[in-house]
Design a protein around this motif. Structure first.
Motif, short mmCIF file in Angstrom:
data_model
loop_
_atom_site.label_atom_id
_atom_site.label_comp_id
_atom_site.label_asym_id
_atom_site.label_seq_id
_atom_site.Cartn_x
_atom_site.Cartn_y
_atom_site.Cartn_z
N VAL A 1 22.65 58.55 48.23
CA VAL A 1 23.69 59.61 47.44
C VAL A 1 24.79 59.13 46.49
O VAL A 1 24.72 59.37 45.17
N GLU A 2 25.75 57.72 47.48
CA GLU A 2 26.63 57.00 47.24
C GLU A 2 26.41 56.32 45.50
O GLU A 2 27.02 56.19 43.99
N GLN A 3 24.83 55.66 45.54
CA GLN A 3 24.78 54.62 44.75
C GLN A 3 24.69 55.49 43.29
O GLN A 3 25.22 55.45 42.02
N ASP B 1 28.79 58.84 37.54
CA ASP B 1 29.69 58.97 37.25
C ASP B 1 30.15 59.86 37.81
O ASP B 1 31.48 60.75 36.66
N LEU B 2 30.10 60.73 38.40
CA LEU B 2 30.08 61.74 39.58
C LEU B 2 31.52 61.87 40.19
O LEU B 2 31.67 61.16 40.87
N ALA B 3 32.48 62.90 39.75
CA ALA B 3 33.15 63.37 40.85
C ALA B 3 33.31 63.45 42.44
O ALA B 3 32.15 63.88 42.56
N PRO B 4 34.05 63.25 43.62
CA PRO B 4 33.50 62.81 44.21
C PRO B 4 32.79 64.52 45.41
O PRO B 4 32.50 64.79 46.29
N ILE C 1 25.78 66.43 45.27
CA ILE C 1 23.82 65.61 44.77
C ILE C 1 23.18 66.44 46.43
O ILE C 1 23.01 66.18 47.37
N VAL C 2 22.26 66.69 45.91
CA VAL C 2 20.84 67.25 46.88
C VAL C 2 19.90 66.91 46.42
O VAL C 2 19.22 66.08 44.98
#
Length: 205
Positions: free
Chosen positions: A159-161, A167-170, A174-175
């Motif tokens: 997910v973090e990759q 370039d998504l905000a924290p 994401i699912v």
């Protein structure tokens, strides 16, 4: 066509009637690049027969439409898909699937109008087609969640990759989603609704 006085026009099917308990309706858009599964998602989760505007793909699209990973796709959405799902007895979501081909993106402005939130479907084989999609949502201030459609031959990334690559905000969820499965598509929509509720509680919406 001439109708006789005894002729009647068919009305909506009984199963398409809005539940009498419904008190609120929310417009949600399902967006993404060409062939990521938007029509499939609307169709899998809708409690009514979905309205689709699919047309057969022709030779005119060769060299214009990017159908990488969708070589067997024979039809494409040219206006929108429409469906409906009752989240609770009181809350109904109206789902609007956008056309994925870039030459039809001029229709997006009308579909985004009045939308409370969006699901961005992505294909990890073609992450680059998602950049403009998310950019348009951000320009219009439409909150969204990202749903990774689990195509069998698509690579899997942490997910973090993915968050870094997109370039998504924290805070943007994401699912994973299998757009073919009603339960998976419904879970994705519920993730969006929880995100919207969180934003509302924080005074962002």
């Amino acid at each position: 066509m001439d109708f006789k006085s005894s002729d009647t026009l068919p009305g909506p099917r009984s199963e398409d009637h809005l539940p009498h308990t419904a008190q609120a309706a929310v417009k949600i858009v399902i967006v993404g690049g060409f062939g990521v599964g938007k029509t499939t998602m609307v169709g899998s989760v809708s409690e009514i027969k979905p309205l689709t505007t699919e047309e057969t793909m022709t030779q005119a699209g060769i060299g214009v439409d990017d159908n990488f990973g969708s070589d067997t796709k024979t039809a494409t959405t040219v206006a929108m898909d429409f469906g409906r799902i009752s989240v609770t007895e009181q809350l109904v979501l109206y789902l609007f699937g956008t056309p994925g081909q870039e030459r039809f993106w001029f229709l997006w402005n009308g579909l985004f109008e009045g939308a409370l939130g969006a699901v961005v479907l992505i294909d990890t084989r073609r992450l680059e087609v998602s950049y403009d999609v998310m950019g348009r949502l951000e320009e219009r201030g439409v909150p969204f969640v990202v749903a990774v459609n689990t195509f069998p031959d698509a690579p899997h990334y942490p997910v973090e990759q993915l968050r870094t690559a997109l370039d998504l905000a924290p805070e943007v969820p994401i699912v994973e989603c299998d757009a073919r499965r009603r339960a998976s598509s419904r879970d994705t929509l519920m993730t969006l609704m929880r995100f919207l509720h969180k934003l509302a509680m924080a005074g962002v919406l």
